[in-house]
Design an enzyme around this catalytic site. Structure first.
Site, PDB file in Angstrom:
ATOM      1  N   ARG A 106       0.880  -1.187   0.000  1.00 20.54           N
ATOM      2  CA  ARG A 106       0.000   0.000   0.000  1.00 20.54           C
ATOM      3  C   ARG A 106       0.905   1.221   0.000  1.00 20.54           C
ATOM      4  O   ARG A 106       1.774   1.352   0.859  1.00 20.54           O
ATOM      5  CB  ARG A 106      -0.903   0.028   1.237  1.00 20.54           C
ATOM      6  CG  ARG A 106      -1.558   1.394   1.420  1.00 20.54           C
ATOM      7  CD  ARG A 106      -2.587   1.456   2.527  1.00 20.54           C
ATOM      8  NE  ARG A 106      -3.810   0.788   2.123  1.00 20.54           N
ATOM      9  CZ  ARG A 106      -4.990   0.965   2.728  1.00 20.54           C
ATOM     10  NH1 ARG A 106      -5.100   1.790   3.752  1.00 20.54           N
ATOM     11  NH2 ARG A 106      -6.060   0.332   2.312  1.00 20.54           N
ATOM     12  N   HIS A 133      -7.573   0.837  -6.139  1.00 22.32           N
ATOM     13  CA  HIS A 133      -7.749   0.041  -4.910  1.00 22.32           C
ATOM     14  C   HIS A 133      -8.443  -1.266  -5.306  1.00 22.32           C
ATOM     15  O   HIS A 133      -9.611  -1.507  -4.985  1.00 22.32           O
ATOM     16  CB  HIS A 133      -8.610   0.838  -3.919  1.00 22.32           C
ATOM     17  CG  HIS A 133      -8.557   0.326  -2.513  1.00 22.32           C
ATOM     18  ND1 HIS A 133      -7.741  -0.710  -2.107  1.00 22.32           N
ATOM     19  CD2 HIS A 133      -9.225   0.731  -1.390  1.00 22.32           C
ATOM     20  CE1 HIS A 133      -7.915  -0.912  -0.813  1.00 22.32           C
ATOM     21  NE2 HIS A 133      -8.811  -0.070  -0.356  1.00 22.32           N
ATOM     22  N   GLN A 136     -10.325  -3.784  -2.846  1.00 24.51           N
ATOM     23  CA  GLN A 136     -11.617  -3.253  -2.396  1.00 24.51           C
ATOM     24  C   GLN A 136     -12.718  -3.623  -3.399  1.00 24.51           C
ATOM     25  O   GLN A 136     -13.858  -3.925  -3.014  1.00 24.51           O
ATOM     26  CB  GLN A 136     -11.511  -1.722  -2.260  1.00 24.51           C
ATOM     27  CG  GLN A 136     -12.797  -1.050  -1.836  1.00 24.51           C
ATOM     28  CD  GLN A 136     -13.121  -1.235  -0.364  1.00 24.51           C
ATOM     29  OE1 GLN A 136     -12.257  -1.048   0.486  1.00 24.51           O
ATOM     30  NE2 GLN A 136     -14.351  -1.596  -0.055  1.00 24.51           N
ATOM     31  N   ASP A 229     -16.953   7.993  -0.968  1.00 27.46           N
ATOM     32  CA  ASP A 229     -15.646   7.832  -0.322  1.00 27.46           C
ATOM     33  C   ASP A 229     -15.311   9.180   0.322  1.00 27.46           C
ATOM     34  O   ASP A 229     -15.983  10.189   0.040  1.00 27.46           O
ATOM     35  CB  ASP A 229     -14.605   7.448  -1.404  1.00 27.46           C
ATOM     36  CG  ASP A 229     -13.202   7.223  -0.849  1.00 27.46           C
ATOM     37  OD1 ASP A 229     -13.055   7.006   0.362  1.00 27.46           O
ATOM     38  OD2 ASP A 229     -12.239   7.280  -1.657  1.00 27.46           O
ATOM     39  N   CYS A 270     -16.225   2.471   1.072  1.00 25.16           N
ATOM     40  CA  CYS A 270     -15.058   1.627   1.366  1.00 25.16           C
ATOM     41  C   CYS A 270     -14.629   1.743   2.826  1.00 25.16           C
ATOM     42  O   CYS A 270     -13.983   0.845   3.348  1.00 25.16           O
ATOM     43  CB  CYS A 270     -13.918   1.980   0.429  1.00 25.16           C
ATOM     44  SG  CYS A 270     -13.536   3.742   0.389  1.00 25.16           S
ATOM     45  N   ARG A 315     -13.932  -7.725   2.817  1.00 30.25           N
ATOM     46  CA  ARG A 315     -12.515  -7.456   2.485  1.00 30.25           C
ATOM     47  C   ARG A 315     -11.661  -8.681   2.825  1.00 30.25           C
ATOM     48  O   ARG A 315     -10.757  -9.048   2.087  1.00 30.25           O
ATOM     49  CB  ARG A 315     -11.985  -6.243   3.265  1.00 30.25           C
ATOM     50  CG  ARG A 315     -12.641  -4.903   2.955  1.00 30.25           C
ATOM     51  CD  ARG A 315     -12.451  -4.458   1.520  1.00 30.25           C
ATOM     52  NE  ARG A 315     -11.062  -4.504   1.076  1.00 30.25           N
ATOM     53  CZ  ARG A 315     -10.099  -3.637   1.456  1.00 30.25           C
ATOM     54  NH1 ARG A 315     -10.381  -2.637   2.250  1.00 30.25           N
ATOM     55  NH2 ARG A 315      -8.867  -3.767   1.008  1.00 30.25           N
TER      56      ARG A 315
HETATM   57  N1  NVA Z   1      -9.728   7.395  -1.182  1.00 28.25           N
HETATM   58  C1  NVA Z   1      -9.405   6.840   0.121  1.00 28.25           C
HETATM   59  C2  NVA Z   1      -9.722   5.386   0.156  1.00 28.25           C
HETATM   60  C3  NVA Z   1      -9.509   4.742   1.509  1.00 28.25           C
HETATM   61  C4  NVA Z   1      -9.824   3.288   1.525  1.00 28.25           C
HETATM   62  C5  NVA Z   1      -7.940   7.102   0.420  1.00 28.25           C
HETATM   63  O1  NVA Z   1      -7.111   6.898  -0.476  1.00 28.25           O
HETATM   64  O2  NVA Z   1      -7.633   7.542   1.526  1.00 28.25           O
HETATM   65  N1   CP Z   2     -11.229   0.438   2.830  1.00 26.28           N
HETATM   66  C1   CP Z   2      -9.952   0.391   3.242  1.00 26.28           C
HETATM   67  O1   CP Z   2      -9.026   0.169   2.465  1.00 26.28           O
HETATM   68  O2   CP Z   2      -9.782   0.601   4.566  1.00 26.28           O
HETATM   69  P1   CP Z   2      -8.385   0.751   5.331  1.00 26.28           P
HETATM   70  O3   CP Z   2      -7.780   2.054   4.872  1.00 26.28           O
HETATM   71  O4   CP Z   2      -8.742   0.746   6.777  1.00 26.28           O
HETATM   72  O5   CP Z   2      -7.503  -0.400   4.954  1.00 26.28           O
END
Ligand code: NVA
Ligand code: CP
Length: 330
Positions: A106, A133, A136, A229, A270, A315
């Site tokens: 990540r 992502h 997800q 989101d 998400c 997930r």
């Molecule tokens: N758009 C958000 C998604 C989190 C799962 C982020 O990148 O923080």
């Molecule tokens: N939806 C998601 O990716 O959550 P986290 O950021 O908690 O992993």
């Protein structure tokens, strides 16, 4: 279907049949878990979990799924490794590839996870980048299939920041799976036109469609899924909140939006979500801008139409399927 040895970096790399296979394998693994049947077919293997951004769901899903499959895990936190600071992605990939059977990453740019995958001789899984992502999306598809009984032809409206990882991932998913996506946002937050074109071309072949609109009334009428989101994503500057609240508050998911979508529509997110003022950031921004909630109201988040916690649970089952398939357990 044989996905052994494949990376999982973005859904553009996968066929509709492969995506559907992963969704169905997830459902099977979920069924086994609920029945208490152990599926530890990957005993003796180990995976590295690299997180350059924070996480609750993705990290826990990889850890629980790996343990369920019989694997060991090593978590590398945003500060606890040499990656990018003292050691290049390519060198890191070659080191970890010698010790682990798979690597989750990540981070920020998609190019980093692609670079990691290029140099590691083991499967690499994208746990979120600025652009995509994909894990997800398999969870979201499983949730949609469970709740609505189908994927193809489903009408989704995505409200809010339409130029980041979640909206991009939704475009690719709907294009590949023959679904109908409306991205409903301020035009300054519309996605990269090249990706829009690529997805529209794919959708033309699968029977799906991609529509962009600034109109929150027209855009939310008669939908099966209402998705949103956060308005400011991880890694973006705090200053962005002012413009995001100004530009995206017309795209908040509230009861009127759900009513327009229809009584059978489901609400998805998400997560994490700013649906009340019970978080540090939610409280600070809510009070600063005079809001009770940001991208979704508490009323919708807590309503019968909201399936966000089933989605979060999924997930784990879907990440398990992705690891199991690419490590050759099935
Ligand atoms: N758009 C958000 C998604 C989190 C799962 C982020 O990148 O923080
Ligand atoms: N939806 C998601 O990716 O959550 P986290 O950021 O908690 O992993």
């Amino acid at each position: 279907m044989n996905l052994k040895g494949r990376d999982f970096l973005k859904l553009l790399d996968y066929t509709p049949e492969e995506i559907e296979y992963l969704v169905d394998l997830s459902a099977d693994l979920k069924f086994m878990k609920k029945k208490g049947v152990l599926v530890d077919k990957l005993r003796g293997k180990n995976v590295a979990l690299i997180f350059e951004k924070t996480s609750t769901r993705t990290r826990c899903s990889f850890e629980v799924a790996a343990h369920d499959l019989g694997m060991g895990t090593t978590y590398l936190d945003p500060k606890g490794s040499q990656i990018g600071k003292k050691e290049s992605i390519a060198d890191t990939a070659r080191v970890l590839g010698r010790m682990f059977d798979g690597i989750e990453y990540r981070g920020f740019e998609q190019s980093k996870v692609e670079e990691l995958a290029k140099h590691a001789e083991v499967p690499v899984w994208n746990g979120l980048t600025n652009e995509f992502h994909p894990t997800q999306m398999i969870a979201d598809l499983l949730t949609i299939k469970e709740k609505l009984g189908r994927i193809k032809g489903v009408k989704v409206v995505y409200m809010g920041d339409a130029r980041y990882n979640m909206a991009n991932s939704w475009m690719v998913t709907c294009a590949k799976m023959g679904m109908h996506l409306t991205l409903c946002s301020n035009k300054n937050y519309f996605p990269d036109p090249e990706l829009v074109k690529q997805c529209k071309d794919i959708a033309a072949k699968t029977g799906g469609s991609i529509t962009l609109t600034e109109d929150p009334i027209e855009g939310t009428k008669d939908k099966d899924v209402v998705y949103t989101d956060v308005w400011v994503s991880m890694g973006e500057p705090d200053e962005a909140w002012v413009e995001r609240i100004r530009d995206l508050s017309p795209y908040q998911v509230n009861k009127e939006v759900m009513d327009r979508a229809g009584k059978d529509a489901i609400f998805m997110h998400c997560l994490p979500a700013y649906h009340d003022l019970k978080t540090e950031i939610g409280k600070e921004k809510g009070e600063q801008f005079g809001f009770e909630a940001l991208e979704v109201t508490d009323e919708v988040f807590e309503s019968e139409q909201s399936v966000v916690f089933d989605e979060a649970e999924n997930r784990m089952h879907t990440i398990k399927a992705i690891m199991a398939a690419t490590l050759g357990a099935f």
